[in-house]
Design a protein around this motif. Sequence first.
Motif, PDB file in Angstrom:
ATOM      1  N   SER A  60      -8.839  19.215 -16.273  1.00  0.00           N
ATOM      2  CA  SER A  60      -8.835  19.584 -17.689  1.00  0.00           C
ATOM      3  C   SER A  60      -9.601  20.877 -17.934  1.00  0.00           C
ATOM      4  O   SER A  60      -9.121  21.777 -18.623  1.00  0.00           O
ATOM      5  CB  SER A  60      -9.458  18.443 -18.516  1.00  0.00           C
ATOM      6  OG  SER A  60      -9.616  18.828 -19.859  1.00  0.00           O
ATOM      7  N   ALA A  89      -4.642  21.810 -21.454  1.00  0.00           N
ATOM      8  CA  ALA A  89      -4.974  20.787 -20.462  1.00  0.00           C
ATOM      9  C   ALA A  89      -5.935  19.735 -20.993  1.00  0.00           C
ATOM     10  O   ALA A  89      -6.262  18.784 -20.296  1.00  0.00           O
ATOM     11  CB  ALA A  89      -5.553  21.439 -19.212  1.00  0.00           C
ATOM     12  N   GLY A  90      -6.424  19.915 -22.222  1.00  0.00           N
ATOM     13  CA  GLY A  90      -7.125  18.831 -22.884  1.00  0.00           C
ATOM     14  C   GLY A  90      -8.633  18.901 -22.971  1.00  0.00           C
ATOM     15  O   GLY A  90      -9.258  17.927 -23.388  1.00  0.00           O
ATOM     16  N   ALA A 119      -3.172  17.112 -19.708  1.00  0.00           N
ATOM     17  CA  ALA A 119      -4.113  16.575 -20.697  1.00  0.00           C
ATOM     18  C   ALA A 119      -4.113  15.048 -20.671  1.00  0.00           C
ATOM     19  O   ALA A 119      -5.177  14.415 -20.711  1.00  0.00           O
ATOM     20  CB  ALA A 119      -3.763  17.086 -22.085  1.00  0.00           C
ATOM     21  N   SER A 122      -5.730  13.773 -17.510  1.00  0.00           N
ATOM     22  CA  SER A 122      -7.186  13.940 -17.582  1.00  0.00           C
ATOM     23  C   SER A 122      -7.818  12.883 -18.472  1.00  0.00           C
ATOM     24  O   SER A 122      -8.907  12.383 -18.182  1.00  0.00           O
ATOM     25  CB  SER A 122      -7.520  15.340 -18.102  1.00  0.00           C
ATOM     26  OG  SER A 122      -7.106  16.329 -17.182  1.00  0.00           O
TER      27      SER A 122
END
Length: 204
Positions: A60, A89-90, A119, A122
Amino acid sequence: MATACPIDLDTQKLREEIRSIYARVAADPSSDFHFHRGPEYAAEFLGYDRAALAELPSESTASFAGIANPHRMGPIGEGKVVADVGCGAGMDLLLAAKSTGPPGRAIGVDMTSAMAERAMTSARAAGLQNVEVRLGDAMSLPLDDASVDVVISNGVLNLVPDKSVAYGEVLRVLKPGGSFLYADIVVASELSESIRRNVDLWTG
């Protein structure tokens, strides 16, 4: 500053290029790009808490490509429903999920499937069960009207072909009196009077 792309610009081609770039960031964040990435950049230049970032999965944080720190702009609060527009990606999404706690919910929206998948992966790796990730667009958010307490966005709205539509979507999904914590190179004066009047706006 214009809030919409020139009429002769191929916005579909632009969107495809943006998807392609951020799919590459998701797959190989250490490659060469024209923007900064990663947890060290986030901590050193944007003021993120290093200890908090260290608790998140590296998948992430490595692909983080924001330009500021919306978590320093205003409170989220336990039990709140948060939407992260362009969650990537969070990293910001997972931090929001931790802030709102199990009673709340954090919903990420991203137009790049590779980022959305990273995301969600993660979130699972971090053991956060109050996270949901939806594939979608800032100009047509896959969220119900007046359904979220806080909207965050970090370095995304500048990439939207028509910012006034994106701002309108933020206003649509926010509950009355909700907060909009966003970081971008756009300026607050681009927001319509109705948006500035109806939400708590924190910019950076």
